[in-house]
Motif scaffolding. Structure first.
Motif, short mmCIF file in Angstrom:
data_model
loop_
_atom_site.label_atom_id
_atom_site.label_comp_id
_atom_site.label_asym_id
_atom_site.label_seq_id
_atom_site.Cartn_x
_atom_site.Cartn_y
_atom_site.Cartn_z
N ILE A 40 -8.11 39.51 27.29
CA ILE A 40 -9.55 38.98 27.35
C ILE A 40 -9.61 37.68 28.15
O ILE A 40 -10.37 37.51 28.52
N GLY A 41 -8.35 37.17 28.22
CA GLY A 41 -8.24 35.89 28.91
C GLY A 41 -7.89 36.27 30.60
O GLY A 41 -8.43 35.38 31.42
N MET A 42 -7.33 37.17 30.74
CA MET A 42 -6.97 37.53 32.29
C MET A 42 -8.00 37.52 33.05
O MET A 42 -8.44 37.18 34.28
N PRO A 43 -8.81 38.52 32.70
CA PRO A 43 -10.21 38.78 33.28
C PRO A 43 -10.86 37.57 33.55
O PRO A 43 -11.78 37.53 34.71
N SER A 44 -11.18 36.53 32.80
CA SER A 44 -11.68 35.53 32.77
C SER A 44 -11.07 34.77 34.00
O SER A 44 -11.89 34.15 34.73
N ASN B 1 -10.66 30.36 27.00
CA ASN B 1 -10.80 30.90 28.27
C ASN B 1 -11.98 31.99 28.37
O ASN B 1 -12.93 32.02 29.14
N PHE B 2 -12.09 33.00 27.67
CA PHE B 2 -13.24 34.09 27.59
C PHE B 2 -14.51 33.25 27.29
O PHE B 2 -15.45 33.71 27.75
N THR B 3 -14.62 32.39 26.24
CA THR B 3 -15.58 31.59 25.94
C THR B 3 -16.18 30.89 26.84
O THR B 3 -17.39 30.78 27.31
N TYR B 4 -15.28 30.13 27.74
CA TYR B 4 -15.77 29.18 28.75
C TYR B 4 -16.18 30.20 30.12
O TYR B 4 -17.05 29.84 30.63
N ALA B 5 -15.87 31.25 30.40
CA ALA B 5 -16.08 32.29 31.28
C ALA B 5 -17.57 32.46 30.99
O ALA B 5 -18.65 32.89 32.10
N TRP C 63 -7.26 26.64 33.61
CA TRP C 63 -6.68 27.57 32.50
C TRP C 63 -5.32 28.12 32.44
O TRP C 63 -4.88 28.21 31.24
N THR C 64 -4.78 28.06 33.42
CA THR C 64 -3.33 28.53 33.35
C THR C 64 -2.41 27.61 32.92
O THR C 64 -1.50 27.53 31.99
N ILE C 65 -2.84 26.23 33.43
CA ILE C 65 -2.30 25.13 32.82
C ILE C 65 -2.63 24.85 31.16
O ILE C 65 -1.65 24.45 30.50
N ILE C 66 -3.86 25.16 30.97
CA ILE C 66 -4.12 25.05 29.43
C ILE C 66 -3.14 26.22 28.61
O ILE C 66 -2.70 25.69 27.56
N ARG C 67 -3.23 27.19 29.27
CA ARG C 67 -2.48 28.24 28.47
C ARG C 67 -0.97 28.31 28.37
O ARG C 67 -0.53 28.33 27.23
N GLU C 68 -0.44 27.79 29.36
CA GLU C 68 0.96 28.12 29.57
C GLU C 68 1.56 26.54 29.34
O GLU C 68 2.69 26.59 28.24
N LEU C 69 1.41 25.53 30.03
CA LEU C 69 1.92 24.23 29.75
C LEU C 69 1.30 23.54 28.64
O LEU C 69 2.26 22.62 28.01
N ILE C 70 0.17 23.68 27.95
CA ILE C 70 -0.29 22.73 27.00
C ILE C 70 -0.12 23.64 25.70
O ILE C 70 0.58 23.37 24.78
#
Length: 453
Positions: free
Chosen positions: A375-379, A437-441, A395-402
């Motif tokens: 659900i995150g990747m399509p967003s 991520n989905f919510t923000y999309a 969102w990549t930074i949020i997902r992977e680094l944070i």
């Protein structure tokens, strides 16, 4: 063919995503098979070779990421022009993309060849694993232009909805790689270097096929005429505003991968790195169908955005998310249920057989992250499609680094749960970030409906 592809892009989003995603899915699974095939043949060279290639993985992600990212910039620019029915701009975007691919490949090749040894040492490579890593990396970096034009030019085809021919080009490269790997590695006795050389030569085959269609046969929707080319900064900027952040997506993931390797090396040494590298190959293979669906979302959402059709944009995101979620459930079940059997693909020799339990452990824990990555990747790709590359990067930074780096460190190092804690952190961090991520999309789409009508 080109006109039918363009009409498909402008039509019902659910139909477009389905028809576009399948060939992209096949293409990406075939692309991922490069990694799988290399891993199978390299496994016969021993644990040091497996670990050495594992240390190159984050850098390879940068290589692949820049080529795919710049290709996504081309896809976004061209698809938005298609939606706006601006053929001239679509053609100019394609021509400028080719120039950008050329310049980027030169800069990246020189840079990576200069820093490869100290960078690999930073990741923890030493002794024989460092030798194997450099043997594998040097041909790979030297032939970066092949990746750049194979992956980047595919983005031009995706921008006009021509996914099938992008798939055909990949088929050519995979067949070449399948044939050349054992010849270069064992018959010519090139070892790890043979694996990367086979990949480069195969990518050159793919790039040649695509460039033939665009520049010589000229039967694409975009009309690229290099003789009449005039540089326009606004066109280049339109590509780069998505292409650079999309490229940095992979850089950030590579940076996160560096942290994972440091954590894993400190806990499990070469054994942990080899197990992670092998399991990660299967994880990345599993994520390819989700990336394919997300890529279709990027192309269709770009067309919807160009046409200012907010209903189509919303439907594109929702349908893409449902489709990806359904596929992610199936993939997760396969990786979890058949983990021991899949682990044996990379541990079929007496020397590497001890890796099987830990590769199995990785697959049965880390694979659960795929459930909500769907659900995150399509967003993230939606943001690229509408020209907001920096939002996708954020969102990549949020997902992977944070999120993910924090949870792997917390579970693996602070809680002292060892390698199992690292695998848990990979799953938990990605799942939580994907929900946000989905919510923000959805918020972004609703805001476009109210502010741009």
């Amino acid at each position: 063919m080109a006109n039918k592809n363009v009409e498909l892009m402008r039509g019902e989003p659910e139909i477009a995503i389905k028809k576009l995603a399948i060939p992209i899915m096949i293409s990406m699974i075939l692309t991922a098979s490069y990694n799988i095939i290399d891993g199978v043949w390299v496994a016969g060279l021993g644990q040091a070779a497996i670990a050495g290639i594992g240390f190159v993985t984050p850098i390879f992600m940068i290589l692949n990421g820049f080529s795919v990212g710049l290709g996504n910039g081309a896809t976004s620019s061209i698809s938005r022009a298609v939606g706006a029915k601006n053929h001239e701009k679509a053609s100019k975007s394609a021509a400028h993309s080719l120039l950008i691919f050329l310049l980027a490949s030169i800069v990246l090749t020189v840079t990576l060849l200069l820093i490869q040894k100290p960078l690999l040492e930073t990741y923890g490579a030493n002794d024989q694993s460092l030798v194997e890593a450099i043997n594998y990396a040097t041909p790979l970096f030297s032939g970066l232009f092949a990746f750049m034009f194979a992956n980047g030019a595919s983005g031009i085809l995706r921008g006009e909805g021509d996914m099938k021919r992008a798939m055909y080009a990949i088929i050519v490269s995979v067949i070449l790689n399948f044939i050349l790997d054992p010849i270069f590695i064992y018959v010519l006795n090139l070892g790890s270097a043979g694996a990367s050389l086979a990949t480069i030569v195969s990518s050159m085959g793919s790039a040649f096929v695509i460039m033939y269609w665009i520049l010589i046969k000229k039967d694409t929707y975009v009309d690229v005429n290099l003789r009449d080319f005039k540089f326009e900064w606004e066109i280049a900027k339109d590509i780069l505003k998505v292409g650079i952040p999309a490229s940095l997506d992979m850089f950030m993931m590579s940076l996160a991968m560096s942290f994972y390797l440091i954590f894993i090396s400190s806990i499990g040494g070469e054994y942990g790195i080899a197990a992670f590298t092998s399991g990660q190959r299967l994880y990345l293979f599993g994520i390819m169908p989700l990336t394919a669906i997300a890529s279709a979302v990027a192309a269709v959402s770009g067309s919807a955005y160009g046409a200012r059709n907010w209903d189509y944009l919303s439907r594109t995101h929702i349908y893409g998310t449902k489709f990806a979620l359904m596929i992610s459930v199936v993939i997760t079940m396969i990786l979890v249920i058949f983990a021991p059997q899949l682990s044996m693909i990379f541990a079929y020799t007496p020397e590497t057989a001890p890796l099987i339990p830990e590769i199995t452990n990785f697959l049965r824990i880390a694979s659960f992250g795929l459930l909500l990555v769907g659900i995150g990747m399509p967003s993230s790709f939606l943001y690229q499609g509408i020209g907001r590359g920096t939002t996708s990067l954020a969102w990549t930074i949020i997902r992977e680094l944070i999120f993910t780096v924090s949870f792997t460190y917390l579970f693996g190092i602070v809680f002292n749960w060892g390698l199992t804690g690292i695998w848990m952190g990979l799953a938990v961090g990605r799942m939580l970030a994907s929900i946000l991520n989905f919510t923000y999309a959805r918020y972004t789409i609703n805001k476009l409906k109210t502010t741009m009508n």
